[in-house]
Design a protein around this motif. Structure first.
Motif, PDB file in Angstrom:
ATOM      1  N   CYS A 188      18.616  56.774  47.041  1.00 54.69           N
ATOM      2  CA  CYS A 188      18.203  55.512  47.653  1.00 54.69           C
ATOM      3  C   CYS A 188      16.746  55.294  47.268  1.00 54.69           C
ATOM      4  N   GLU A 189      16.486  54.200  46.552  1.00 51.41           N
ATOM      5  CA  GLU A 189      15.143  53.958  46.041  1.00 51.41           C
ATOM      6  C   GLU A 189      14.676  52.548  46.383  1.00 51.41           C
ATOM      7  N   TYR A 190      13.384  52.427  46.602  1.00 51.05           N
ATOM      8  CA  TYR A 190      12.762  51.136  46.892  1.00 51.05           C
ATOM      9  C   TYR A 190      13.006  50.174  45.733  1.00 51.05           C
ATOM     10  N   ALA A 191      13.554  49.000  46.047  1.00 56.72           N
ATOM     11  CA  ALA A 191      13.860  48.025  44.989  1.00 56.72           C
ATOM     12  C   ALA A 191      14.070  46.659  45.634  1.00 56.72           C
ATOM     13  N   HIS A 192      13.048  46.114  46.244  1.00 63.25           N
ATOM     14  CA  HIS A 192      13.178  44.836  46.945  1.00 63.25           C
ATOM     15  C   HIS A 192      13.535  43.695  45.999  1.00 63.25           C
ATOM     16  N   TYR A 193      13.239  43.866  44.700  1.00 64.84           N
ATOM     17  CA  TYR A 193      13.464  42.799  43.724  1.00 64.84           C
ATOM     18  C   TYR A 193      14.940  42.578  43.418  1.00 64.84           C
ATOM     19  N   LEU A 194      15.818  43.490  43.833  1.00 69.97           N
ATOM     20  CA  LEU A 194      17.241  43.320  43.565  1.00 69.97           C
ATOM     21  C   LEU A 194      17.922  42.417  44.590  1.00 69.97           C
ATOM     22  N   GLY A 195      17.173  41.958  45.587  1.00 74.85           N
ATOM     23  CA  GLY A 195      17.664  40.890  46.447  1.00 74.85           C
ATOM     24  C   GLY A 195      18.693  41.292  47.483  1.00 74.85           C
ATOM     25  N   GLY A 196      18.777  42.567  47.841  1.00 71.77           N
ATOM     26  CA  GLY A 196      19.702  42.975  48.880  1.00 71.77           C
ATOM     27  C   GLY A 196      19.124  42.735  50.269  1.00 71.77           C
ATOM     28  N   VAL A 197      19.888  43.129  51.282  1.00 70.85           N
ATOM     29  CA  VAL A 197      19.428  42.915  52.657  1.00 70.85           C
ATOM     30  C   VAL A 197      18.394  43.959  53.076  1.00 70.85           C
ATOM     31  N   TYR A 198      18.286  45.049  52.331  1.00 66.33           N
ATOM     32  CA  TYR A 198      17.320  46.100  52.641  1.00 66.33           C
ATOM     33  C   TYR A 198      16.289  46.210  51.510  1.00 66.33           C
ATOM     34  N   PRO A 199      15.166  46.862  51.763  1.00 69.96           N
ATOM     35  CA  PRO A 199      14.147  46.992  50.714  1.00 69.96           C
ATOM     36  C   PRO A 199      14.486  48.074  49.685  1.00 69.96           C
ATOM     37  N   PHE A 200      15.670  48.643  49.747  1.00 72.02           N
ATOM     38  CA  PHE A 200      16.069  49.715  48.828  1.00 72.02           C
ATOM     39  C   PHE A 200      17.480  49.445  48.326  1.00 72.02           C
ATOM     40  N   VAL A 201      17.861  50.144  47.275  1.00 73.98           N
ATOM     41  CA  VAL A 201      19.242  50.150  46.798  1.00 73.98           C
ATOM     42  C   VAL A 201      19.685  51.601  46.657  1.00 73.98           C
ATOM     43  N   GLN A 202      20.984  51.800  46.731  1.00 73.70           N
ATOM     44  CA  GLN A 202      21.539  53.133  46.497  1.00 73.70           C
ATOM     45  C   GLN A 202      22.131  53.153  45.089  1.00 73.70           C
ATOM     46  N   GLU A 203      21.615  54.053  44.265  1.00 78.33           N
ATOM     47  CA  GLU A 203      22.048  54.148  42.876  1.00 78.33           C
ATOM     48  C   GLU A 203      22.949  55.372  42.693  1.00 78.33           C
ATOM     49  N   PHE A 204      24.083  55.147  42.034  1.00 79.09           N
ATOM     50  CA  PHE A 204      25.015  56.232  41.712  1.00 79.09           C
ATOM     51  C   PHE A 204      24.942  56.456  40.196  1.00 79.09           C
ATOM     52  N   GLU A 205      24.456  57.615  39.820  1.00 76.78           N
ATOM     53  CA  GLU A 205      24.278  57.930  38.396  1.00 76.78           C
ATOM     54  C   GLU A 205      25.409  58.823  37.923  1.00 76.78           C
ATOM     55  N   PHE A 206      26.138  58.330  36.911  1.00 70.98           N
ATOM     56  CA  PHE A 206      27.256  59.075  36.326  1.00 70.98           C
ATOM     57  C   PHE A 206      26.880  59.537  34.923  1.00 70.98           C
ATOM     58  N   ARG A 207      27.282  60.755  34.582  1.00 74.08           N
ATOM     59  CA  ARG A 207      27.078  61.284  33.241  1.00 74.08           C
ATOM     60  C   ARG A 207      28.427  61.317  32.517  1.00 74.08           C
ATOM     61  N   PRO A 208      28.426  60.967  31.222  1.00 74.99           N
ATOM     62  CA  PRO A 208      29.707  60.879  30.482  1.00 74.99           C
ATOM     63  C   PRO A 208      30.200  62.236  29.996  1.00 74.99           C
ATOM     64  N   GLU A 209      31.512  62.333  29.966  1.00 72.67           N
ATOM     65  CA  GLU A 209      32.192  63.450  29.317  1.00 72.67           C
ATOM     66  C   GLU A 209      33.276  62.841  28.427  1.00 72.67           C
ATOM     67  N   GLY A 210      33.908  63.629  27.620  1.00 74.32           N
ATOM     68  CA  GLY A 210      35.003  63.114  26.811  1.00 74.32           C
ATOM     69  C   GLY A 210      34.544  62.083  25.789  1.00 74.32           C
ATOM     70  N   ASN A 211      35.281  60.951  25.700  1.00 73.12           N
ATOM     71  CA  ASN A 211      35.080  59.965  24.633  1.00 73.12           C
ATOM     72  C   ASN A 211      33.687  59.356  24.621  1.00 73.12           C
ATOM     73  N   TYR A 212      33.069  59.186  25.779  1.00 72.49           N
ATOM     74  CA  TYR A 212      31.780  58.489  25.839  1.00 72.49           C
ATOM     75  C   TYR A 212      30.572  59.431  25.723  1.00 72.49           C
ATOM     76  N   ARG A 213      30.823  60.689  25.604  1.00 72.60           N
ATOM     77  CA  ARG A 213      29.714  61.649  25.624  1.00 72.60           C
ATOM     78  C   ARG A 213      28.739  61.428  24.467  1.00 72.60           C
ATOM     79  N   SER A 214      29.232  61.019  23.309  1.00 75.65           N
ATOM     80  CA  SER A 214      28.364  60.837  22.143  1.00 75.65           C
ATOM     81  C   SER A 214      27.790  59.424  22.053  1.00 75.65           C
ATOM     82  N   HIS A 215      28.151  58.557  22.987  1.00 76.45           N
ATOM     83  CA  HIS A 215      27.700  57.162  22.925  1.00 76.45           C
ATOM     84  C   HIS A 215      26.771  56.759  24.066  1.00 76.45           C
ATOM     85  N   LEU A 216      26.933  57.363  25.231  1.00 78.73           N
ATOM     86  CA  LEU A 216      26.160  56.962  26.405  1.00 78.73           C
ATOM     87  C   LEU A 216      25.364  58.130  26.975  1.00 78.73           C
ATOM     88  N   LYS A 217      24.182  57.809  27.476  1.00 78.64           N
ATOM     89  CA  LYS A 217      23.409  58.806  28.223  1.00 78.64           C
ATOM     90  C   LYS A 217      23.872  58.861  29.670  1.00 78.64           C
TER      91      LYS A 217
END
Length: 254
Positions: free
Chosen positions: A157-186
């Protein structure tokens, strides 16, 4: 007189205990329970009885990271209660939980703080943790992303008032690739904005740098790509969410 003096510093004073009927919820649920107020050794006048639904988020400053509390709901239960010595008073409550409250995945704290305001005394307090599970629409997105070969790496949960939500923060879910996308995405980052009728999904698709041009693109943040889509309750059964997300990612890799 001596007991009153002790009560004013919290010894033998009134106590408060919140008992939740269900501490495992999803955003938008109804939270129900009882607040038990137990009198101490002397009568005391309570000016206010409140419940606060709260969480915490990170805020970056110039030289450090601060943890800040945010009150999502401030709910007044009662005013001006006179409780006698050893008396027990029970206040039932029913509280509508916000749709945009964060999930407790990854250790994000969400809790109910109950308090009594008593003049010339230490105010009794109680804190009860909640487990906030994904809403069915969120769960559908998580399920689709995992089937595409991503695993959940970090939740913040990080401060991000510029994203226009009802709170001054957003919750970010960070996923890491495996399989087919491993060589294309960080990584693939997802932010949810849930309302009573739909789920807005924001995705940040971070392409893996390749060679000198890739390094240059990454240095200037042009590898950061964004997409947005919406889901409604009918989409739980009618939409192939996995294919839709896969198509979005593929379009950003071209």
């Amino acid at each position: 007189m001596f007991k009153k003096l002790l009560a004013s510093v919290g010894i033998g004073a009134t106590k408060v205990d919140t008992r939740l009927f269900n501490d495992s919820v999803v955003p938008g649920d109804l939270l129900e329970g009882e607040v038990h107020i137990i009198g101490g050794d002397v009568p005391q006048n309570i000016d206010d009885i409140y419940l606060k639904l709260a969480t915490e988020y990170k805020r970056e400053t110039e030289d450090s990271t601060e943890i800040e509390e945010h009150i999502m709901v401030n709910y007044r239960l009662l005013e001006r209660l006179n409780i006698q010595a050893k008396e027990e008073f029970i206040v039932p409550f029913s509280l509508q939980l916000p749709y945009e409250m964060p999930l407790t995945l990854g250790g994000t704290p969400v809790y109910v703080r109950t308090g009594l305001d008593i003049k010339t005394a230490i105010n009794p307090k109680d804190r009860d943790a909640l487990e906030v599970r994904p809403h069915p629409l969120m769960h559908r997105v998580f399920e689709a992303v995992e089937k595409l070969g991503f695993h959940l790496h970090k939740v913040d949960c990080e401060y991000a008032h510029y994203l226009g939500g009802v709170y001054p923060f957003v919750q970010e879910f960070e996923f890491r690739p495996e399989g087919n996308y491993r060589s294309h995405l960080k990584e693939l980052e997802i932010i949810f904005h849930l309302s009573p009728h739909e789920l807005e999904v924001l995705m940040e698709i971070d392409k893996r740098a390749r060679g000198f041009k890739g390094w240059l693109d990454e240095a200037f943040d042009v590898n950061e790509r964004y997409a947005r889509f919406y889901l409604t309750e009918s989409d739980l059964y009618d939409m192939d969410v996995e294919t839709m997300i896969d198509d979005i990612i593929q379009s950003h890799l071209q």
